[in-house]
Motif scaffolding. Structure first.
Motif, mmCIF file in Angstrom:
data_model
loop_
_atom_site.group_PDB
_atom_site.id
_atom_site.type_symbol
_atom_site.label_atom_id
_atom_site.label_comp_id
_atom_site.label_asym_id
_atom_site.label_seq_id
_atom_site.Cartn_x
_atom_site.Cartn_y
_atom_site.Cartn_z
ATOM 1 N N MET A 1 0.819 -1.207 0.000
ATOM 2 C CA MET A 1 0.000 0.000 0.000
ATOM 3 C C MET A 1 0.864 1.273 0.000
ATOM 4 S SD MET A 1 -3.116 1.208 2.495
ATOM 5 C CE MET A 1 -2.718 -0.034 3.650
ATOM 6 N N GLN A 2 1.944 1.233 0.772
ATOM 7 C CA GLN A 2 2.816 2.409 0.825
ATOM 8 C C GLN A 2 3.374 2.743 -0.565
ATOM 9 O OE1 GLN A 2 5.784 2.277 3.875
ATOM 10 N NE2 GLN A 2 6.381 4.396 3.552
ATOM 11 N N ASN A 3 3.823 1.693 -1.266
ATOM 12 C CA ASN A 3 4.331 1.912 -2.632
ATOM 13 C C ASN A 3 3.262 2.495 -3.534
ATOM 14 O OD1 ASN A 3 6.813 0.921 -1.942
ATOM 15 N ND2 ASN A 3 6.407 -1.153 -2.724
ATOM 16 N N ASN A 4 2.062 1.930 -3.417
ATOM 17 C CA ASN A 4 0.962 2.430 -4.248
ATOM 18 C C ASN A 4 0.731 3.918 -4.002
ATOM 19 O OD1 ASN A 4 0.595 -0.135 -5.199
ATOM 20 N ND2 ASN A 4 -1.208 -0.581 -3.933
ATOM 21 N N LEU A 5 0.700 4.273 -2.712
ATOM 22 C CA LEU A 5 0.424 5.680 -2.381
ATOM 23 C C LEU A 5 1.538 6.600 -2.864
ATOM 24 C CD1 LEU A 5 -1.228 5.328 1.129
ATOM 25 C CD2 LEU A 5 -2.258 6.360 -0.901
ATOM 26 N N GLU A 6 2.774 6.122 -2.751
ATOM 27 C CA GLU A 6 3.889 6.949 -3.233
ATOM 28 C C GLU A 6 3.801 7.158 -4.737
ATOM 29 O OE1 GLU A 6 7.462 5.104 -1.742
ATOM 30 O OE2 GLU A 6 7.021 5.753 0.319
ATOM 31 N N LEU A 46 -0.487 6.328 6.731
ATOM 32 C CA LEU A 46 0.333 6.705 5.573
ATOM 33 C C LEU A 46 -0.117 8.042 4.968
ATOM 34 C CD1 LEU A 46 0.559 3.161 3.919
ATOM 35 C CD2 LEU A 46 2.404 4.382 5.082
ATOM 36 N N GLY A 47 -1.005 8.716 5.669
ATOM 37 C CA GLY A 47 -1.331 10.080 5.239
ATOM 38 C C GLY A 47 -2.703 10.296 4.624
ATOM 39 N N ILE A 48 -3.477 9.232 4.491
ATOM 40 C CA ILE A 48 -4.832 9.423 3.952
ATOM 41 C C ILE A 48 -5.673 10.219 4.956
ATOM 42 C CG2 ILE A 48 -7.006 8.192 3.437
ATOM 43 C CD1 ILE A 48 -4.930 8.094 1.153
ATOM 44 N N THR A 49 -6.376 11.235 4.464
ATOM 45 C CA THR A 49 -7.200 12.084 5.332
ATOM 46 C C THR A 49 -8.685 12.022 4.969
ATOM 47 O OG1 THR A 49 -6.847 13.908 3.795
ATOM 48 C CG2 THR A 49 -5.369 13.785 5.696
ATOM 49 N N ASP A 50 -8.952 11.561 3.740
ATOM 50 C CA ASP A 50 -10.323 11.564 3.236
ATOM 51 C C ASP A 50 -10.666 10.180 2.713
ATOM 52 O OD1 ASP A 50 -9.358 14.403 3.120
ATOM 53 O OD2 ASP A 50 -11.394 14.746 2.366
ATOM 54 N N ILE A 51 -11.828 9.664 3.121
ATOM 55 C CA ILE A 51 -12.241 8.385 2.558
ATOM 56 C C ILE A 51 -13.632 8.498 1.940
ATOM 57 C CG2 ILE A 51 -10.782 7.150 4.244
ATOM 58 C CD1 ILE A 51 -13.280 6.049 5.494
ATOM 59 N N SER A 212 -9.129 18.118 -13.268
ATOM 60 C CA SER A 212 -9.639 17.604 -11.989
ATOM 61 C C SER A 212 -8.793 18.097 -10.815
ATOM 62 C CB SER A 212 -9.603 16.064 -12.008
ATOM 63 O OG SER A 212 -9.761 15.560 -10.694
ATOM 64 N N ASN A 213 -9.444 18.360 -9.668
ATOM 65 C CA ASN A 213 -8.667 18.640 -8.454
ATOM 66 C C ASN A 213 -9.130 17.778 -7.271
ATOM 67 O OD1 ASN A 213 -11.054 19.875 -7.820
ATOM 68 N ND2 ASN A 213 -10.184 21.903 -7.461
ATOM 69 N N MET A 214 -9.862 16.701 -7.589
ATOM 70 C CA MET A 214 -10.278 15.758 -6.549
ATOM 71 C C MET A 214 -10.422 14.392 -7.215
ATOM 72 S SD MET A 214 -13.591 16.067 -4.020
ATOM 73 C CE MET A 214 -12.854 16.924 -2.628
ATOM 74 N N VAL A 215 -9.602 13.430 -6.779
ATOM 75 C CA VAL A 215 -9.680 12.097 -7.390
ATOM 76 C C VAL A 215 -10.142 11.074 -6.355
ATOM 77 C CG1 VAL A 215 -7.986 12.562 -9.221
ATOM 78 C CG2 VAL A 215 -7.192 11.683 -7.001
ATOM 79 N N ARG A 216 -10.849 10.059 -6.833
ATOM 80 C CA ARG A 216 -11.397 9.020 -5.955
ATOM 81 C C ARG A 216 -10.759 7.694 -6.354
ATOM 82 N NH1 ARG A 216 -15.578 11.318 -8.906
ATOM 83 N NH2 ARG A 216 -15.777 9.280 -9.862
ATOM 84 N N ILE A 217 -9.829 7.230 -5.531
ATOM 85 C CA ILE A 217 -9.054 6.051 -5.927
ATOM 86 C C ILE A 217 -9.210 4.924 -4.913
ATOM 87 C CG2 ILE A 217 -6.741 5.202 -6.491
ATOM 88 C CD1 ILE A 217 -6.039 7.935 -7.518
ATOM 89 N N GLY A 218 -9.617 3.759 -5.419
ATOM 90 C CA GLY A 218 -9.802 2.590 -4.557
ATOM 91 C C GLY A 218 -8.756 1.537 -4.840
ATOM 92 N N SER A 219 -8.967 0.756 -5.904
ATOM 93 C CA SER A 219 -8.078 -0.379 -6.168
ATOM 94 C C SER A 219 -6.623 0.043 -6.379
ATOM 95 C CB SER A 219 -8.599 -1.193 -7.357
ATOM 96 O OG SER A 219 -8.913 -0.359 -8.433
#
Ligand code: PLP
Length: 227
Positions: A1-6, A46-51, A212-219
Motif C-alpha cells: 500500500m505504501q508503494n501504491n500511495l507513493e 500513511l497520510g490518507i485524510t479523506d475516505i 480535476s482537483n479531486m480524485v477518488r481512488i480505490g483499487s
C-alpha cells in the motif's frame, strides 16, 4: 500500500505539471468500499485524510469504527430515505442528481441547522447504467438549487465510462471543465465550483490533465476488491 500511495502521489504531481498547474493540489479520496478497518487504519497512518464510500450502510459502519478526524465522502447513489443517517457526518455528498434528493437534503439541513455541502453528479456520456444529470439539465438544476437555503454546491462530479479509449475519456473530463467555467461565468450567488471530482484508478492522470482537483481512488491504493 505504501508503494501504491507513493506512486499515486508522484503521478498526481506529474499530471499537475503536465497540465501547467504545478503549484496547485489535488485532493485524494481513498475509496474504501469492501476494505476492512485494519487496512483503512494503515492507510490513515500513511497520510490518507479523506475516505469515500458508495453505500450508506457501509459508510455508517466505517464512521462508527474509525477515528473522528477523517473527512468522509458519500460518493455513490443516495436514496432519499437514507439521507438522515449520514447528512451530518460527511464533508461532501458527491451524488446530488435530482430534485427529490435536493429537497430531502435541504429538509434535513434545516432540522439539523446545517449547511449541506454537495457536488452535482453529471452523467456526461449519458450511460444508462450510471446516475447523474444530463449536461443540458445542469444549468436549470443549479437554478433550482438556488432556492434551497441549506444546500451549498461546491462543485461537480462525474464517473467516466469504463474504457481505455483515452480520447473518449478526455472528452468527458474536458466537458466537465467547460461546465465548471460556464457556471463560474454566471456568478451565481452561493455556488462556487471549488471541486471537480473526477478520476479513478484507471483514469485519474487523464482527469487531472483535464482539470480535476479531486480524485477518488480505490483499487489503485488497496489492490483489487474482492466482492
Ligand atoms: C468504487 C468507486 C471509485 C473507485 O474506483 P477504483 O477503480 O477502485 O479506483 C470511485 N468513485 C466511485 C463513485 C466509486 O464507486
Amino acid at each position: 500500500m505504501q508503494n501504491n500511495l507513493e506512486r499515486i502521489g508522484e503521478n498526481i504531481n506529474n499530471a499537475l505539471i503536465r497540465s501547467g498547474r504545478k503549484d496547485e493540489k489535488v485532493d485524494l479520496i481513498a475509496v474504501t468500499k469492501t476494505i476492512d478497518i485494519e487496512t483503512i487504519n494503515k492507510s490513515l497512518c500513511l497520510g490518507i485524510t479523506d475516505i469515500g464510500e458508495n453505500r450508506v450502510q457501509e459508510l455508517e459502519e466505517k464512521i462508527s469504527q474509525l477515528e473522528e478526524e477523517i473527512n468522509y465522502h458519500m460518493i455513490g447513489h443516495l436514496q432519499t430515505n437514507k439521507v438522515k443517517y449520514i447528512y451530518d457526518k460527511v464533508k461532501l455528498i458527491h451524488s446530488l442528481d435530482r430534485k427529490s434528493l435536493l429537497k430531502e437534503l435541504d429538509k434535513r439541513g434545516k432540522i439539523g441547522n446545517k449547511i449541506i455541502n454537495t457536488l452535482i453528479q453529471v452523467n456526461v456520456a449519458e450511460e444508462k447504467t450510471k446516475f447523474g444529470l444530463k449536461v443540458d439539465d445542469l444549468i436549470p438544476f443549479i437554478e433550482e438549487i438556488l432556492k434551497y437555503e441549506n444546500i451549498k454546491v461546491q462543485g461537480l462530479m462525474t464517473i467516466a465510462p469504463n474504457t481505455d479509449n483515452e480520447k473518449e475519456l478526455r472528452q468527458v473530463f474536458s466537458t466537465m471543465y467547460k461546465l465548471k467555467e460556464k457556471i463560474e461565468d454566471r456568478n451565481y450567488k452561493n455556488i462556487s465550483i471549488k471541486y471537480l471530482s473526477m478520476g479513478m484508478t484507471n483514469d485519474y492522470e487523464i482527469a487531472i490533465e483535464e482539470g480535476s482537483n479531486m480524485v477518488r481512488i480505490g483499487s489503485g491504493i488497496f489492490g483489487h476488491r474482492k466482492y
